[in-house]
Design a protein around this motif. Structure first.
Motif, PDB file in Angstrom:
ATOM      1  N   SER A  29       6.649  -1.068  -7.373  1.00 34.08           N
ATOM      2  CA  SER A  29       5.973  -0.153  -6.446  1.00 34.08           C
ATOM      3  C   SER A  29       4.605   0.255  -6.973  1.00 34.08           C
ATOM      4  N   LYS A  30       4.577   0.672  -8.240  1.00 36.07           N
ATOM      5  CA  LYS A  30       3.327   1.119  -8.859  1.00 36.07           C
ATOM      6  C   LYS A  30       2.302  -0.012  -8.915  1.00 36.07           C
ATOM      7  N   ASN A  31       2.735  -1.187  -9.330  1.00 29.88           N
ATOM      8  CA  ASN A  31       1.824  -2.323  -9.454  1.00 29.88           C
ATOM      9  C   ASN A  31       1.325  -2.803  -8.092  1.00 29.88           C
ATOM     10  N   ALA A  32       2.208  -2.731  -7.086  1.00 26.60           N
ATOM     11  CA  ALA A  32       1.823  -3.170  -5.745  1.00 26.60           C
ATOM     12  C   ALA A  32       0.708  -2.299  -5.189  1.00 26.60           C
ATOM     13  N   ARG A  33       0.859  -0.990  -5.316  1.00 26.60           N
ATOM     14  CA  ARG A  33      -0.185  -0.081  -4.825  1.00 26.60           C
ATOM     15  C   ARG A  33      -1.504  -0.328  -5.568  1.00 26.60           C
ATOM     16  N   ALA A  34      -1.437  -0.525  -6.864  1.00 28.73           N
ATOM     17  CA  ALA A  34      -2.653  -0.767  -7.644  1.00 28.73           C
ATOM     18  C   ALA A  34      -3.343  -2.056  -7.199  1.00 28.73           C
ATOM     19  N   LYS A  35      -2.566  -3.082  -6.906  1.00 27.69           N
ATOM     20  CA  LYS A  35      -3.131  -4.356  -6.441  1.00 27.69           C
ATOM     21  C   LYS A  35      -3.883  -4.164  -5.132  1.00 27.69           C
ATOM     22  N   ILE A  36      -3.298  -3.420  -4.214  1.00 25.88           N
ATOM     23  CA  ILE A  36      -3.940  -3.182  -2.921  1.00 25.88           C
ATOM     24  C   ILE A  36      -5.219  -2.378  -3.104  1.00 25.88           C
ATOM     25  N   ALA A  50      -0.078 -18.009   1.954  1.00 25.18           N
ATOM     26  CA  ALA A  50      -0.929 -17.213   1.056  1.00 25.18           C
ATOM     27  C   ALA A  50      -0.262 -15.932   0.586  1.00 25.18           C
ATOM     28  N   ILE A  51       1.037 -15.793   0.791  1.00 30.08           N
ATOM     29  CA  ILE A  51       1.723 -14.569   0.380  1.00 30.08           C
ATOM     30  C   ILE A  51       1.592 -14.354  -1.130  1.00 30.08           C
ATOM     31  N   GLY A  52       1.586 -15.443  -1.878  1.00 30.40           N
ATOM     32  CA  GLY A  52       1.453 -15.350  -3.327  1.00 30.40           C
ATOM     33  C   GLY A  52       0.099 -14.852  -3.803  1.00 30.40           C
ATOM     34  N   SER A  53      -0.897 -14.791  -2.898  1.00 28.95           N
ATOM     35  CA  SER A  53      -2.198 -14.252  -3.295  1.00 28.95           C
ATOM     36  C   SER A  53      -2.141 -12.738  -3.452  1.00 28.95           C
ATOM     37  N   ALA A  54      -1.142 -12.106  -2.846  1.00 26.94           N
ATOM     38  CA  ALA A  54      -0.958 -10.659  -2.977  1.00 26.94           C
ATOM     39  C   ALA A  54       0.215 -10.320  -3.890  1.00 26.94           C
ATOM     40  N   ILE A  55       1.263 -11.120  -3.826  1.00 25.53           N
ATOM     41  CA  ILE A  55       2.471 -10.833  -4.598  1.00 25.53           C
ATOM     42  C   ILE A  55       2.564 -11.761  -5.803  1.00 25.53           C
ATOM     43  N   THR A  56       2.549 -11.171  -6.985  1.00 29.48           N
ATOM     44  CA  THR A  56       2.822 -11.894  -8.220  1.00 29.48           C
ATOM     45  C   THR A  56       4.262 -11.614  -8.595  1.00 29.48           C
ATOM     46  N   HIS A  57       5.058 -12.671  -8.671  1.00 26.81           N
ATOM     47  CA  HIS A  57       6.495 -12.510  -8.893  1.00 26.81           C
ATOM     48  C   HIS A  57       6.782 -11.721 -10.167  1.00 26.81           C
ATOM     49  N   GLY A  58       7.586 -10.683 -10.025  1.00 28.39           N
ATOM     50  CA  GLY A  58       7.984  -9.874 -11.158  1.00 28.39           C
ATOM     51  C   GLY A  58       6.993  -8.796 -11.524  1.00 28.39           C
ATOM     52  N   SER A  59       5.827  -8.787 -10.854  1.00 27.42           N
ATOM     53  CA  SER A  59       4.808  -7.787 -11.162  1.00 27.42           C
ATOM     54  C   SER A  59       4.526  -6.888  -9.956  1.00 27.42           C
ATOM     55  N   THR A  60       4.105  -7.494  -8.840  1.00 25.25           N
ATOM     56  CA  THR A  60       3.822  -6.696  -7.637  1.00 25.25           C
ATOM     57  C   THR A  60       4.870  -6.901  -6.559  1.00 25.25           C
ATOM     58  N   GLY A  61       5.891  -7.657  -6.862  1.00 28.35           N
ATOM     59  CA  GLY A  61       6.970  -7.904  -5.911  1.00 28.35           C
ATOM     60  C   GLY A  61       7.812  -9.063  -6.404  1.00 28.35           C
ATOM     61  N   ALA A  82       0.825  -1.204   0.000  1.00 27.89           N
ATOM     62  CA  ALA A  82       0.000   0.000   0.000  1.00 27.89           C
ATOM     63  C   ALA A  82       0.861   1.256   0.000  1.00 27.89           C
ATOM     64  N   CYS A  83       2.017   1.174   0.644  1.00 27.63           N
ATOM     65  CA  CYS A  83       2.948   2.306   0.684  1.00 27.63           C
ATOM     66  C   CYS A  83       3.790   2.408  -0.581  1.00 27.63           C
ATOM     67  N   GLY A  84       3.564   1.503  -1.528  1.00 30.98           N
ATOM     68  CA  GLY A  84       4.308   1.545  -2.776  1.00 30.98           C
ATOM     69  C   GLY A  84       5.775   1.217  -2.616  1.00 30.98           C
ATOM     70  N   ARG A  85       6.071   0.317  -1.705  1.00 29.47           N
ATOM     71  CA  ARG A  85       7.456  -0.076  -1.492  1.00 29.47           C
ATOM     72  C   ARG A  85       7.729  -1.390  -2.234  1.00 29.47           C
ATOM     73  N   PRO A  86       8.854  -1.504  -2.906  1.00 33.69           N
ATOM     74  CA  PRO A  86       9.223  -2.772  -3.532  1.00 33.69           C
ATOM     75  C   PRO A  86       9.407  -3.835  -2.448  1.00 33.69           C
ATOM     76  N   ILE A  87       8.848  -5.003  -2.651  1.00 33.11           N
ATOM     77  CA  ILE A  87       8.847  -6.021  -1.606  1.00 33.11           C
ATOM     78  C   ILE A  87       9.412  -7.331  -2.121  1.00 33.11           C
ATOM     79  N   ILE A  88      10.198  -7.979  -1.270  1.00 34.57           N
ATOM     80  CA  ILE A  88      10.706  -9.330  -1.515  1.00 34.57           C
ATOM     81  C   ILE A  88      10.155 -10.198  -0.401  1.00 34.57           C
ATOM     82  N   ALA A  89       9.518 -11.303  -0.754  1.00 37.15           N
ATOM     83  CA  ALA A  89       8.896 -12.146   0.263  1.00 37.15           C
ATOM     84  C   ALA A  89       9.073 -13.617  -0.079  1.00 37.15           C
ATOM     85  N   SER A  90       8.950 -14.429   0.953  1.00 35.27           N
ATOM     86  CA  SER A  90       9.007 -15.875   0.748  1.00 35.27           C
ATOM     87  C   SER A  90       7.754 -16.358   0.047  1.00 35.27           C
ATOM     88  N   ASP A  91       7.908 -17.305  -0.835  1.00 34.93           N
ATOM     89  CA  ASP A  91       6.771 -17.912  -1.536  1.00 34.93           C
ATOM     90  C   ASP A  91       6.227 -19.035  -0.656  1.00 34.93           C
TER      91      ASP A  91
END
Length: 358
Positions: A328-335, A288-299, A276-285
């Motif tokens: 960052s842009k895609n992450a905010r849009a997803k949220i 359910a983390i993958g329900s928010a983060i699409t690799h290469g698109s929202t993080g 939501a803050c538009g920060r680039p994020i790296i997370a473990s797969d």
């Protein structure tokens, strides 16, 4: 016509359990929150800014067995305008909710999140889920567990406050600022992050925000790896101050793992807040983390427990400005599209009305 809902929570308040605030406040705003009971005391110290409205309503249940606690709640609710009892976690709160509902002859249901479902014996969870009028799961990982045992499960993420957690401009310092947020417990994987930090090639600082039983071990790992100059631990902060920490970060890392007891995160708050803050994020797969983060698109997603892959991803983002900006842009849009707290809380409130109010 009965329409009020009694909610049974666990320890209350707890600074880390921010996810329940939006939903409980949505019920209160619609005059659906008839009563709020806590099965054990909460935490002293920092509380979230919105908690005062609920603290005035909460009733602490004396310690005892689930049956004893249900008898206390039943006595307080007898004769009142209560259409249903909803436990906010699958373990003790749900058990108390079920027993109370039986005594008052009203329906019951419960919400489940992650660890709470794994605190219940599978056969007990199956029985409780089948008899519940509804089960609310905040992430797809635990929703699958409930569906597997035959429960009537509704997948409803908690969401994030888009006004409080919003993109802010920041100035580059020439050093990559990495942020990690969460309780200092094994499943958060901060030991993996520290191991990865030892292999990061670009200049960086790492701030770990939180507290917990792993604090001393993690501090020792920092010293053993010679990282004391780059890694700092920050005290717990509430939603009043957390957005400024996200705003100062270049990368947010969520290195979750499955711990030695089999516990794991569902969809951690930090994932949604950072996005939501538009920060680039790296997370473990994981989970359910993958329900928010699409690799290469929202993080970026990495295998859990892999320091080398984590370090490689940190270096990738640290050296590619355009990739960071796109994520960052895609992450905010997803949220905005799927995890707006107002929309999510409204969905929860409508389900509660549909299931219980009559």
């Amino acid at each position: 016509m009965k329409h009020g809902i009694a909610m049974i929570v666990s320890g209350f308040p707890r600074y880390s359990e921010t996810f329940l605030l939006g939903e409980l406040l949505a019920l209160e705003e619609q005059n659906l929150l008839a009563a709020l009971f806590a099965t054990k005391p909460g935490e002293n110290g920092n509380v979230q800014p919105e908690i005062d409205r609920l603290l005035r309503k909460v009733q602490m249940v004396p310690s005892g067995t689930a049956a004893e606690q249900a008898a206390f709640v039943s006595a307080h609710l007898a004769g009142k305008n209560v259409a249903g009892i909803h436990g906010y976690f699958a373990h003790r709160p749900a058990e108390v909710a079920q027993l109370t509902a039986s005594a008052l002859n009203v329906p019951f249901g419960f919400s489940t999140h992650a660890r709470d479902a794994r605190k219940v014996e599978p056969s007990v969870l199956a029985n409780r889920s089948k008899h519940a009028s509804c089960v609310v799961a905040c992430n797809s990982d635990v929703a699958k567990d409930i569906a597997r045992v035959g429960g009537n499960v509704h997948l409803m993420p908690h969401g994030v406050d888009l006004k409080r957690f919003s993109p802010q401009s920041k100035k580059s310092s020439g050093v990559t600022r990495i942020l990690a947020v969460g309780r200092l417990v094994e499943k958060k994987g901060f030991d993996v992050l520290i191991a990865a930090a030892n292999h990061v090639q670009t200049p960086f600082t790492l701030t770990i925000v939180g507290d917990g039983p792993e604090r001393t071990r993690l501090e020792n790992l920092v010293n053993i790896n010679g990282l004391a100059h780059a890694v700092q631990f920050h005290e717990v902060v509430t939603h009043e101050h957390l957005p400024s920490l996200y705003a100062a970060a270049d990368i947010v890392v969520v290195p979750s793992v499955q711990d030695s007891q089999g516990d794991r995160d569902g969809l951690p708050n930090v994932v949604l807040e950072a996005m939501a803050c538009g920060r680039p994020i790296i997370a473990s797969d994981i989970s359910a983390i993958g329900s928010a983060i699409t690799h290469g698109s929202t993080g970026l997603l990495v295998a859990p427990g892999d320091p080398a892959a984590l370090a490689e991803s940190i270096d990738l983002l640290a050296t590619h400005d355009e990739l960071r900006a796109a994520l960052s842009k895609n992450a905010r849009a997803k949220i905005e599209q799927e995890f707006d707290v107002q929309h999510c809380a409204t969905r929860f409130q409508r389900l509660m009305r549909e299931v219980y109010a009559r």
